[in-house]
Design a protein around this motif. Structure first.
Motif, PDB file in Angstrom:
ATOM      1  N   LYS A 100       0.810  -1.218   0.000  1.00  0.00           N
ATOM      2  CA  LYS A 100       0.000   0.000   0.000  1.00  0.00           C
ATOM      3  C   LYS A 100       0.843   1.267   0.000  1.00  0.00           C
ATOM      4  CE  LYS A 100      -3.992   0.196   1.951  1.00  0.00           C
ATOM      5  NZ  LYS A 100      -5.146   0.194   2.886  1.00  0.00           N
ATOM      6  N   GLY A 101       2.166   1.104   0.032  1.00  0.00           N
ATOM      7  CA  GLY A 101       3.047   2.263   0.070  1.00  0.00           C
ATOM      8  C   GLY A 101       3.117   2.913   1.431  1.00  0.00           C
ATOM      9  N   PHE A 102       2.763   2.137   2.481  1.00  0.00           N
ATOM     10  CA  PHE A 102       2.766   2.686   3.831  1.00  0.00           C
ATOM     11  C   PHE A 102       4.170   2.538   4.431  1.00  0.00           C
ATOM     12  CE2 PHE A 102       1.323   3.549   8.076  1.00  0.00           C
ATOM     13  CZ  PHE A 102       0.174   4.300   7.884  1.00  0.00           C
ATOM     14  N   PRO A 103       4.740   3.600   4.998  1.00  0.00           N
ATOM     15  CA  PRO A 103       6.087   3.500   5.566  1.00  0.00           C
ATOM     16  C   PRO A 103       6.150   2.470   6.698  1.00  0.00           C
ATOM     17  CG  PRO A 103       5.444   5.801   5.309  1.00  0.00           C
ATOM     18  CD  PRO A 103       4.211   4.980   5.081  1.00  0.00           C
ATOM     19  N   VAL A 104       7.113   1.574   6.610  1.00  0.00           N
ATOM     20  CA  VAL A 104       7.283   0.525   7.608  1.00  0.00           C
ATOM     21  C   VAL A 104       8.754   0.491   8.031  1.00  0.00           C
ATOM     22  CG1 VAL A 104       6.925  -1.899   8.158  1.00  0.00           C
ATOM     23  CG2 VAL A 104       5.467  -0.801   6.457  1.00  0.00           C
ATOM     24  N   PHE A 105       8.979   0.584   9.338  1.00  0.00           N
ATOM     25  CA  PHE A 105      10.329   0.619   9.886  1.00  0.00           C
ATOM     26  C   PHE A 105      10.553  -0.583  10.800  1.00  0.00           C
ATOM     27  CE2 PHE A 105       9.359   5.442  10.128  1.00  0.00           C
ATOM     28  CZ  PHE A 105       9.497   5.576   8.761  1.00  0.00           C
ATOM     29  N   ALA A 106      11.819  -0.953  10.962  1.00  0.00           N
ATOM     30  CA  ALA A 106      12.219  -1.939  11.965  1.00  0.00           C
ATOM     31  C   ALA A 106      12.945  -1.219  13.091  1.00  0.00           C
ATOM     32  CB  ALA A 106      13.148  -2.984  11.345  1.00  0.00           C
ATOM     33  N   LEU A 107      12.560  -1.525  14.327  1.00  0.00           N
ATOM     34  CA  LEU A 107      13.274  -1.040  15.512  1.00  0.00           C
ATOM     35  C   LEU A 107      13.556  -2.260  16.367  1.00  0.00           C
ATOM     36  CD1 LEU A 107      14.388   1.195  17.359  1.00  0.00           C
ATOM     37  CD2 LEU A 107      12.084   1.376  18.356  1.00  0.00           C
ATOM     38  N   THR A 108      14.819  -2.680  16.403  1.00  0.00           N
ATOM     39  CA  THR A 108      15.122  -3.988  16.972  1.00  0.00           C
ATOM     40  C   THR A 108      16.423  -3.992  17.754  1.00  0.00           C
ATOM     41  OG1 THR A 108      15.469  -6.315  16.385  1.00  0.00           O
ATOM     42  CG2 THR A 108      16.252  -4.686  14.803  1.00  0.00           C
ATOM     43  N   ASN A 109      16.421  -4.722  18.853  1.00  0.00           N
ATOM     44  CA  ASN A 109      17.661  -5.052  19.552  1.00  0.00           C
ATOM     45  C   ASN A 109      18.256  -6.268  18.855  1.00  0.00           C
ATOM     46  OD1 ASN A 109      17.136  -3.002  21.338  1.00  0.00           O
ATOM     47  ND2 ASN A 109      16.647  -4.322  23.076  1.00  0.00           N
ATOM     48  N   PHE A 110      19.354  -6.038  18.135  1.00  0.00           N
ATOM     49  CA  PHE A 110      19.886  -7.076  17.249  1.00  0.00           C
ATOM     50  C   PHE A 110      21.345  -6.726  16.988  1.00  0.00           C
ATOM     51  CE2 PHE A 110      17.081  -9.877  14.477  1.00  0.00           C
ATOM     52  CZ  PHE A 110      18.057 -10.781  14.112  1.00  0.00           C
ATOM     53  N   GLY A 111      22.251  -7.680  17.140  1.00  0.00           N
ATOM     54  CA  GLY A 111      23.636  -7.448  16.761  1.00  0.00           C
ATOM     55  C   GLY A 111      23.750  -7.128  15.286  1.00  0.00           C
ATOM     56  N   ASP A 112      24.617  -6.185  14.946  1.00  0.00           N
ATOM     57  CA  ASP A 112      24.691  -5.754  13.547  1.00  0.00           C
ATOM     58  C   ASP A 112      25.178  -6.858  12.626  1.00  0.00           C
ATOM     59  OD1 ASP A 112      27.157  -5.559  14.822  1.00  0.00           O
ATOM     60  OD2 ASP A 112      27.795  -3.787  13.722  1.00  0.00           O
ATOM     61  N   GLU A 113      26.158  -7.637  13.074  1.00  0.00           N
ATOM     62  CA  GLU A 113      26.689  -8.711  12.227  1.00  0.00           C
ATOM     63  C   GLU A 113      25.647  -9.791  11.994  1.00  0.00           C
ATOM     64  OE1 GLU A 113      29.992 -12.324  12.431  1.00  0.00           O
ATOM     65  OE2 GLU A 113      30.120 -10.671  13.881  1.00  0.00           O
ATOM     66  N   ILE A 114      24.981 -10.236  13.042  1.00  0.00           N
ATOM     67  CA  ILE A 114      24.007 -11.304  12.875  1.00  0.00           C
ATOM     68  C   ILE A 114      22.766 -10.784  12.168  1.00  0.00           C
ATOM     69  CG2 ILE A 114      22.947 -11.024  15.155  1.00  0.00           C
ATOM     70  CD1 ILE A 114      23.526 -14.299  13.170  1.00  0.00           C
ATOM     71  N   PHE A 115      22.464  -9.489  12.281  1.00  0.00           N
ATOM     72  CA  PHE A 115      21.329  -8.949  11.535  1.00  0.00           C
ATOM     73  C   PHE A 115      21.592  -9.041  10.038  1.00  0.00           C
ATOM     74  CE2 PHE A 115      18.773  -5.467   9.679  1.00  0.00           C
ATOM     75  CZ  PHE A 115      17.516  -5.925  10.050  1.00  0.00           C
ATOM     76  N   SER A 116      22.809  -8.758   9.621  1.00  0.00           N
ATOM     77  CA  SER A 116      23.143  -8.880   8.197  1.00  0.00           C
ATOM     78  C   SER A 116      22.963 -10.310   7.721  1.00  0.00           C
ATOM     79  CB  SER A 116      24.586  -8.421   7.954  1.00  0.00           C
ATOM     80  OG  SER A 116      24.724  -7.040   8.211  1.00  0.00           O
ATOM     81  N   ARG A 117      23.358 -11.280   8.549  1.00  0.00           N
ATOM     82  CA  ARG A 117      23.156 -12.684   8.185  1.00  0.00           C
ATOM     83  C   ARG A 117      21.666 -13.029   8.166  1.00  0.00           C
ATOM     84  NH1 ARG A 117      27.470 -16.113  11.850  1.00  0.00           N
ATOM     85  NH2 ARG A 117      29.244 -14.671  11.722  1.00  0.00           N
ATOM     86  N   ALA A 118      20.945 -12.508   9.149  1.00  0.00           N
ATOM     87  CA  ALA A 118      19.520 -12.814   9.230  1.00  0.00           C
ATOM     88  C   ALA A 118      18.769 -12.271   8.018  1.00  0.00           C
ATOM     89  CB  ALA A 118      18.939 -12.230  10.519  1.00  0.00           C
ATOM     90  N   GLN A 119      19.211 -11.137   7.479  1.00  0.00           N
ATOM     91  CA  GLN A 119      18.554 -10.582   6.295  1.00  0.00           C
ATOM     92  C   GLN A 119      18.708 -11.497   5.074  1.00  0.00           C
ATOM     93  OE1 GLN A 119      20.361  -6.527   6.458  1.00  0.00           O
ATOM     94  NE2 GLN A 119      18.234  -5.847   6.226  1.00  0.00           N
ATOM     95  N   LYS A 120      19.785 -12.239   5.027  1.00  0.00           N
ATOM     96  CA  LYS A 120      19.975 -13.188   3.934  1.00  0.00           C
ATOM     97  C   LYS A 120      19.162 -14.462   4.153  1.00  0.00           C
ATOM     98  CE  LYS A 120      24.656 -11.452   3.078  1.00  0.00           C
ATOM     99  NZ  LYS A 120      26.107 -11.742   3.145  1.00  0.00           N
ATOM    100  N   HIS A 121      19.047 -14.848   5.418  1.00  0.00           N
ATOM    101  CA  HIS A 121      18.306 -16.067   5.759  1.00  0.00           C
ATOM    102  C   HIS A 121      16.806 -15.829   5.698  1.00  0.00           C
ATOM    103  CE1 HIS A 121      17.982 -20.028   7.751  1.00  0.00           C
ATOM    104  NE2 HIS A 121      16.978 -19.492   8.446  1.00  0.00           N
ATOM    105  N   TYR A 122      16.378 -14.710   6.251  1.00  0.00           N
ATOM    106  CA  TYR A 122      14.975 -14.289   6.231  1.00  0.00           C
ATOM    107  C   TYR A 122      14.883 -13.057   5.336  1.00  0.00           C
ATOM    108  CZ  TYR A 122      14.285 -17.228  10.420  1.00  0.00           C
ATOM    109  OH  TYR A 122      14.215 -18.279  11.310  1.00  0.00           O
ATOM    110  N   THR A 123      14.642 -13.265   4.067  1.00  0.00           N
ATOM    111  CA  THR A 123      14.775 -12.161   3.111  1.00  0.00           C
ATOM    112  C   THR A 123      13.770 -11.044   3.356  1.00  0.00           C
ATOM    113  OG1 THR A 123      13.384 -13.362   1.520  1.00  0.00           O
ATOM    114  CG2 THR A 123      15.783 -13.617   1.326  1.00  0.00           C
TER     115      THR A 123
END
Length: 215
Positions: A100-123
């Motif tokens: 719908k073009g609605f702005p959606v943000f993530a606000l998360t407690n997450f290590g930066d390195e593992i977040f990068s890996r998680a983005q590949k695992h959970y696209t």
């Protein structure tokens, strides 16, 4: 105030985060309880969330507790078994908002390195309009500073933000800044809230599998 942007936490909102469940399956509930009583593994993980090196932080903790060395290292070596599965209905809501073009943000407690890996695992974790990740920001919820940083960067007033999180303390900190909030306990409740706010229609918010059940 009308909602102008929707903010998702990730752990237990988009991906189940249940380390205790993982360890119960691996070493049994009795030994897991003993280990968690001796070692504050969630505090160890908080160091990762604050930007500590993923492997060094966890392996360092493992070296301090030889009795539990192998078990603690699982937190690093088998992380994707701790953070699973994806909460499909929540992913559907994220994508329905984006459609719908609605702005959606993530606000998360997450290590930066593992977040990068998680983005590949959970696209689907690549699909937010803006990302506010504690490991990159060196701030964690519920520190008011992380909420202030999001407000400054996103360009929306606090009362126009709707934030879903599973932890009450994180929501209380957001409320103190004037945000609208939703205590996430189940994706259907989150879907209902988005519908009640007029952000999604009932049909848009319904998980496709639920539609099939009604046909």
């Amino acid at each position: 105030m009308a909602i102008k942007a929707v903010i998702f936490d990730i752990g237990n909102v988009l991906i189940e985060w249940q380390p205790e469940r993982f360890y119960d399956a691996e070493i049994g509930e009795t030994r897991r309880r003993e280990m968690f009583a001796e070692i504050d593994l969630h505090d160890m993980n908080n160091d990762v969330d604050l930007g500590g090196n993923f492997r060094d932080t966890i392996y360092g903790a493992a070296d301090k507790y030889p009795k539990w060395r192998d078990e603690i290292r699982m937190w690093h070596d088998r992380w994707f078994e701790l953070a699973t599965p994806a909460i499909d209905h929540s992913v559907h809501l994220l994508r329905a908002l984006r459609t719908k073009g609605f702005p959606v943000f993530a606000l998360t407690n997450f290590g930066d390195e593992i977040f990068s890996r998680a983005q590949k695992h959970y696209t689907f974790l690549q699909e937010f309009d803006q990302f506010y990740v504690s490991g990159e920001m060196k701030l964690v919820k519920p520190d008011p500073a992380i909420y202030a940083a999001l407000e400054t960067a996103c360009g929306h007033t606090p009362d126009s933000l709707l934030f879903a999180d599973d932890r009450i303390e994180n929501l209380d900190a957001a409320v103190a800044r004037g945000w609208q909030t939703h205590h996430f306990q189940h994706p259907q409740g989150w879907a209902d809230r988005l519908v009640s706010e007029g952000v999604l229609t009932r049909d848009e918010a319904t998980w496709p599998d639920n539609k099939k059940d009604k046909t």
